[in-house]
Structures are given as C-alpha cells and as structure tokens.
Scaffold this active site. Structure first.
Site, PDB file in Angstrom:
ATOM      1  N   ASP A  92     -14.665 105.539 111.085  1.00 18.08           N
ATOM      2  CA  ASP A  92     -15.142 104.963 109.920  1.00 18.08           C
ATOM      3  C   ASP A  92     -15.193 103.485 109.942  1.00 18.08           C
ATOM      4  OD1 ASP A  92     -15.593 105.700 106.809  1.00 18.08           O
ATOM      5  OD2 ASP A  92     -13.997 104.390 106.703  1.00 18.08           O
ATOM      6  N   HIS A 140     -16.471 114.093 107.141  1.00 23.44           N
ATOM      7  CA  HIS A 140     -16.284 112.768 107.682  1.00 23.44           C
ATOM      8  C   HIS A 140     -14.812 112.489 108.491  1.00 23.44           C
ATOM      9  CE1 HIS A 140     -16.704 108.360 107.488  1.00 23.44           C
ATOM     10  NE2 HIS A 140     -15.574 108.436 106.771  1.00 23.44           N
TER      11      HIS A 140
END
Length: 329
Positions: free
Chosen positions: A108, A307
C-alpha cells in the site's frame, strides 16, 4: 513470536522511529537484512507473519512504525510527510543499524515509498518487493487532479486532501473504523449491487458512514489483532497518516527531478510485484507494463485476495518472498 510491545526507539532524520526487529544480527549471516514498510491505515504489526517466517529462515528483519504512525513521532504539518522525508527516515534507519544496504518490502503506501527509493536512495537497496501497488511511470498530471477528474470529489484520496475534513469521521468510533477497513472480500456470498468492489466506487468515507450492513465482505482480523490497531489510532489519531496523502501532488512535482528525457530511469535491481485479484483500490491491471520499468522483474498474482495481502494470505506471501529471496540473493 515477535515482541510488539518493545520496539527499538531510534533517532533518524530529526524524528524518533519505533522499529521492531527479529532474526539474527546482520553481521551473523550472509542473508540480506529485510525492511518491511506498512501502508494506511496500518502499522509495523501488519507484517507480523512475514517477520516471523523470514526471521525463522535466517533473515534479519526490521519493521518500523513509519513516521506519523504507532509509536513513532508525529510532527505537525503536512510538510513533514513528503516523500523526501519518508525515504530519508529509512536511510537513517539503515545508518542507525550499520546497514549498507537492505531488501525493502512494501505494501500500500509502504509500496509507494518503496518504489520511490530507487530515485531517492537506490544505492542503499539490494532489492524491492511490492505488494498491491506497483512501480508506475511518471504521471502526465499530478495524481490528485487525475483522481478528481476520473473518480470524483468523493473518491477517498481526494476527500483526504483537506485537513480536518475526514479526521472527525475516522476518529469518532475507531473500533467501527477498523471494522470497516480491515475486511476481506467474501468469496461465498453474492455481492449486492450497492456494495461494489470495483475501482469506480471508492467513496470509502461515505460507505463507512452507512454502517456495517452496507460494507460487504468479512472481518479480516481477530478481536485481539483488531485491538492493536484500535489502541494505536485511538492514541495517535489519523491526521499524521492522512498527511502522507496530502503531499501526493508535491511528491509528483518533486519526482520530475529524476526524469531522464521525460521518463523515470530504468530500475536495475531485482524487483518483485505481488498483486491481488480482488483488490478494489489497487487492481492487478495497475501492474501491467511494469516489466518495462525494471529488471530483473518477477510478478505473482494472488487469487481470492483483497487489499490486505500479507494479512489475508500470509502463508502464500511468505512463500513467495522466501522463493524470490533465495533466487536473487
């Protein structure tokens, strides 16, 4: 098990950085040190499974709560969270531990920092492994303008730009906020049309406010793991982490200094990209073409994963990292 109650508190780049360590001392092994970089809204704790696996395999591992997070310093003002500052913290980390170079692994926002290291301090890096967010070309326009034009003012990164706009919502009930963020896509339930996991629907603040019945997916973390995040963000708040987003346009402008004939130079250091097929914010297609930006390059696509890759698929991520490390170092 990694002791996440007792980090090293090191001075680097005019701040204090909380660093968690495991594995042998770097001088005791010929295996490269590994530095893990977390994303938003996370902590070094997000790498607990990888730190355990790689340290057992004989790698010295380091994971900081990055600037603005956890037990690390949270200086006031968005100007303290530029890419120059974030990468400088990591140079200071290497210097503190007497490390000439390390392999960096980022997820991320940690991957955004990771893919900036080649240009800010590439001489200190032996390899790059990114999860979910790839190395990309230099955008023709600053990313905030691009996202606003393509995805609208409700897109979460656009919403994050104004200090004080989102903090009250995220901090009102931190337990609720992390029950919202820390979810995995449900593989056994048909998604409702109103709960799209497509990149076109990224009004995360609006979705958070609708309540859990609208969120979709399943809780990812145990109550004990969730509480680690809740405790950290209840104490430190969200302003400092959101400042990372508030410098995206400035970081894009600063990146121009590294361009050669209008493009970023080729990264000639081993690079690994791990994508996740159900990641709505960072879909695998973002990594298409990355093979033209770096060499040697490897890509692995996780299946049935959202994610939070290293926490959703810890064993798979561990095996991918260990295989890549053994082949390249």
């Amino acid at each position: 098990m990694i002791d996440f109650q007792k980090p090293d508190l090191i001075e680097t780049n005019s701040i204090t950085l909380a660093v968690y360590r495991a594995g042998p001392e770097p001088v005791e092994t010929d295996k490269p040190p590994i530095v893990f970089l977390h994303g938003f809204p996370e902590l070094a704790y997000s790498w607990r499974a990888q730190m355990e696996a790689l340290s057992v395999a004989g790698y010295p591992v380091f994971a900081p709560d990055q600037r603005g997070y956890g037990r690390s310093s949270k200086p006031l003002g968005k100007e303290n969270y530029t890419m120059e500052k974030l990468t400088g913290d990591l140079v200071g980390l290497l210097d503190h531990y007497g490390l000439e170079k390390a392999v960096f692994v980022g997820h991320d926002w940690g991957a955004l920092v990771l893919w900036s290291l080649p240009f800010y301090c590439g001489d200190r890096v032996r390899g790059y492994a990114g999860l979910n967010l790839p190395l990309t070309r230099h955008y023709p326009l600053d990313p905030i303008s691009l996202m606003r034009a393509k995805l609208g003012d409700d897109m979460y990164i656009v919403c994050f730009q104004d200090e004080g706009a989102c903090e009250p919502i995220l901090e009102d009930d931190v337990q609720k906020t992390f029950r919202f963020f820390m979810r995995r896509p449900s593989l056994n339930k048909k998604r409702q049309p109103s709960v799209s996991f497509d990149i076109e629907n990224l009004d995360l603040i609006g979705l958070l406010q609708k309540g859990e019945s609208a969120w979709g997916g399943d809780l990812l973390l145990s109550e004990a793991d969730m509480q680690v995040y809740v405790n950290a963000y209840s104490a430190g708040g969200f302003t400092a982490p959101l400042h990372w987003y508030r410098n995206m346009a400035e970081n894009w402008e600063a990146q121009k200094a590294f361009l050669e004939d209008g493009a970023l130079p080729l990264v000639e250091t081993p690079c690994l990209m791990i994508t996740a097929d159900l990641d709505r914010a960072c879909p695998p297609k973002l990594a298409d073409g990355m093979e033209n930006l770096c060499k040697p390059y490897s890509r692995v696509d996780l299946k049935g994963c959202g994610h939070w890759s290293q926490q959703e698929k810890p064993d798979e991520v561990n095996n991918i990292l260990l295989s890549w490390l053994s082949q390249n170092f």
